[in-house]
Design an enzyme around this catalytic site. Structure first.
Site, short mmCIF file in Angstrom:
data_model
loop_
_atom_site.label_atom_id
_atom_site.label_comp_id
_atom_site.label_asym_id
_atom_site.label_seq_id
_atom_site.Cartn_x
_atom_site.Cartn_y
_atom_site.Cartn_z
N THR A 11 20.45 21.31 -43.43
CA THR A 11 21.90 21.54 -43.33
C THR A 11 22.44 21.51 -41.90
O THR A 11 21.80 22.02 -40.96
CB THR A 11 22.30 22.88 -44.00
N SER A 22 25.55 22.72 -41.44
CA SER A 22 26.63 23.71 -41.45
C SER A 22 26.46 24.83 -40.43
O SER A 22 27.45 25.24 -39.79
CB SER A 22 26.79 24.30 -42.86
N LYS A 47 25.47 24.78 -57.17
CA LYS A 47 26.94 24.76 -57.21
C LYS A 47 27.54 25.09 -58.59
O LYS A 47 28.62 25.67 -58.67
CB LYS A 47 27.45 23.40 -56.75
N ASP A 104 35.32 20.73 -51.26
CA ASP A 104 34.85 19.35 -51.05
C ASP A 104 35.98 18.32 -51.23
O ASP A 104 36.12 17.39 -50.44
CB ASP A 104 33.72 19.01 -52.03
N TYR A 164 26.89 11.26 -44.97
CA TYR A 164 27.54 11.46 -43.68
C TYR A 164 27.01 10.61 -42.52
O TYR A 164 27.14 10.97 -41.36
CB TYR A 164 27.60 12.95 -43.29
P1 NAP Z 1 25.10 14.76 -58.21
O1 NAP Z 1 25.98 15.79 -58.83
O2 NAP Z 1 23.64 14.83 -58.40
O3 NAP Z 1 25.63 13.33 -58.76
C1 NAP Z 1 25.06 12.14 -58.31
C2 NAP Z 1 25.67 10.94 -59.03
O4 NAP Z 1 25.02 9.78 -58.52
C3 NAP Z 1 25.44 10.94 -60.55
O5 NAP Z 1 26.51 10.32 -61.21
C4 NAP Z 1 24.17 10.11 -60.67
O6 NAP Z 1 24.06 9.39 -61.88
C5 NAP Z 1 24.38 9.09 -59.56
N1 NAP Z 1 23.08 8.58 -59.10
C6 NAP Z 1 22.04 9.31 -58.64
N2 NAP Z 1 21.02 8.49 -58.30
C7 NAP Z 1 21.45 7.24 -58.58
C8 NAP Z 1 20.84 5.97 -58.48
N3 NAP Z 1 19.58 5.83 -58.02
N4 NAP Z 1 21.56 4.89 -58.87
C9 NAP Z 1 22.81 5.02 -59.34
N5 NAP Z 1 23.45 6.20 -59.47
C10 NAP Z 1 22.76 7.30 -59.09
O7 NAP Z 1 25.31 14.69 -56.63
P2 NAP Z 1 26.67 15.00 -55.83
O8 NAP Z 1 26.69 16.42 -55.43
O9 NAP Z 1 27.81 14.45 -56.62
O10 NAP Z 1 26.44 14.15 -54.48
C11 NAP Z 1 26.60 12.75 -54.46
C12 NAP Z 1 26.52 12.26 -53.01
O11 NAP Z 1 27.61 12.80 -52.28
C13 NAP Z 1 25.25 12.71 -52.29
O12 NAP Z 1 24.79 11.65 -51.46
C14 NAP Z 1 25.71 13.85 -51.43
O13 NAP Z 1 24.93 13.98 -50.23
C15 NAP Z 1 27.14 13.41 -51.09
N6 NAP Z 1 28.01 14.55 -50.77
C16 NAP Z 1 28.57 14.57 -49.52
C17 NAP Z 1 29.41 15.63 -49.17
C18 NAP Z 1 30.02 15.64 -47.80
O14 NAP Z 1 30.53 16.69 -47.39
N7 NAP Z 1 30.04 14.54 -47.08
C19 NAP Z 1 29.66 16.67 -50.08
C20 NAP Z 1 29.08 16.61 -51.37
C21 NAP Z 1 28.23 15.54 -51.68
P3 NAP Z 1 23.73 10.09 -63.28
O15 NAP Z 1 25.03 10.64 -63.74
O16 NAP Z 1 23.23 8.98 -64.12
O17 NAP Z 1 22.70 11.13 -62.97
#
Ligand code: NAP
Length: 274
Positions: free
Chosen positions: A20, A22, A71, A107, A221
């Site tokens: 992290t 943060s 979460k 977020d 990021y």
């Molecule tokens: P999550 O709840 O686990 O959801 C991930 C999504 O991506 C799901 O729809 C999943 O599909 C899909 N996915 C996972 N692996 C995949 C693959 N190999 N091919 C295609 N689709 C895939 O995760 P999240 O919390 O939404 O986070 C998603 C991304 O956003 C992460 O990279 C995270 O680091 C980033 N994020 C960034 C911030 C920021 O502040 N910049 C904040 C939050 C998250 P399924 O539905 O089929 O499982």
């Protein structure tokens, strides 16, 4: 940083949490404001989440951020969930007011603020979100209300359809798409999957579809391969650093009631990215 008898503690619960950024940004913000506060990472095993939440009350913490995988699971452990976090179904910030814990999700607001500071206007533009998880839900809540149209594509179509159906409750401009090759019709594409975290990950969509005057955003990021390909094709790009920054700024405001120095937080983030 000087710890005194009056130091207030904030922190983050995750599993794992070692990566992290943060603590760097929040501690820099506390220091810049001369606040006697400290932000600490806590490795919280999923089996101990409820005990950790109780400790927020018992130890009188200011509050905590919540990250993967807690979460959603944390919601029933709190006293109140604000409307946005309740709609999204996930909490990334808990505020402790005399033992009463309220859950928020900063977020989506963080993402919208990062778009706005990058000069990206979603009004009158069609947006495609790739991914249908928690982050897609958080940003979708705002994009559904602000964009001209919002389309959701997910590798698991039922999950994309469920998200689109939920977002239709805030706006009727939302649709799930089955075929990403219709991407020609979108002005803004957002990768909300973890694809790109590793450099050898496949792209979340075919690079040939990144044509024309598109804006391509990645919630990861750093500048991912998707963003590099998009940039080569002449697209405007934005990574997830701004979202990370602004979700932190909004959490800081919720805990302290004060406006942090955003540039100090941004610098702390950038200097801690490896
Ligand atoms: P999550 O709840 O686990 O959801 C991930 C999504 O991506 C799901 O729809 C999943 O599909 C899909 N996915 C996972 N692996 C995949 C693959 N190999 N091919 C295609 N689709 C895939 O995760 P999240 O919390 O939404 O986070 C998603 C991304 O956003 C992460 O990279 C995270 O680091 C980033 N994020 C960034 C911030 C920021 O502040 N910049 C904040 C939050 C998250 P399924 O539905 O089929 O499982």
């Amino acid at each position: 940083m000087k710890i005194t008898g009056k130091t207030k503690i904030a922190g983050i619960f995750g599993y794992p949490v070692e990566h992290t950024l943060s603590p760097a940004m929040h501690n820099a913000a506390f220091e810049a404001l001369g606040m006697d506060c400290c932000y600490v990472p806590f490795v919280v095993h999923p089996d101990r989440l409820s005990a950790a939440v109780e400790a927020v009350r018992a130890l009188n913490l200011l509050g905590v951020n919540i990250t993967v995988p807690h979460k959603e699971k944390v919601i029933p452990m709190l006293d109140r969930i604000d409307d946005e976090a309740s709609f999204i179904g996930a909490v990334n910030t808990i505020v402790n007011s005399d033992g009463r814990l309220t859950g928020y999700n900063t977020d989506g607001r963080g993402f919208m603020q990062s778009l706005s500071e990058s000069g990206i206007d979603v009004k009158k533009r069609n947006v495609l979100i790739i991914g249908a998880g928690g982050a897609a839900r958080a940003i979708g809540y705002y994009l559904a209300q602000k964009a001209k149209g919002l389309h959701i594509y997910g590798r698991t179509p039922e999950r994309a359809e469920r998200l689109a159906a939920d977002l239709k409750k805030v706006s009727d401009k939302v649709l799930a798409v089955q075929d990403i090759s219709s991407v020609g019709g979108f002005d803004i594409i957002v990768n909300a999957t973890p694809l790109g975290l590793k450099d050898d990950d496949p792209l979340p969509l075919d690079a040939g579809l990144l044509r024309g005057k598109k804006t391509v955003c990645d919630l990861i990021y750093k500048d991912t391969r998707l963003l590099r390909e998009a940039s080569k094709s002449g697209c405007i790009t934005m990574n997830g650093l701004g979202m990370l920054l602004w979700q932190g700024v909004f959490a800081f405001e919720l805990w302290t009631g004060r406006k942090p120095d955003v540039d100090v937080m941004r610098k702390a983030l950038i200097s801690n990215i490896s």
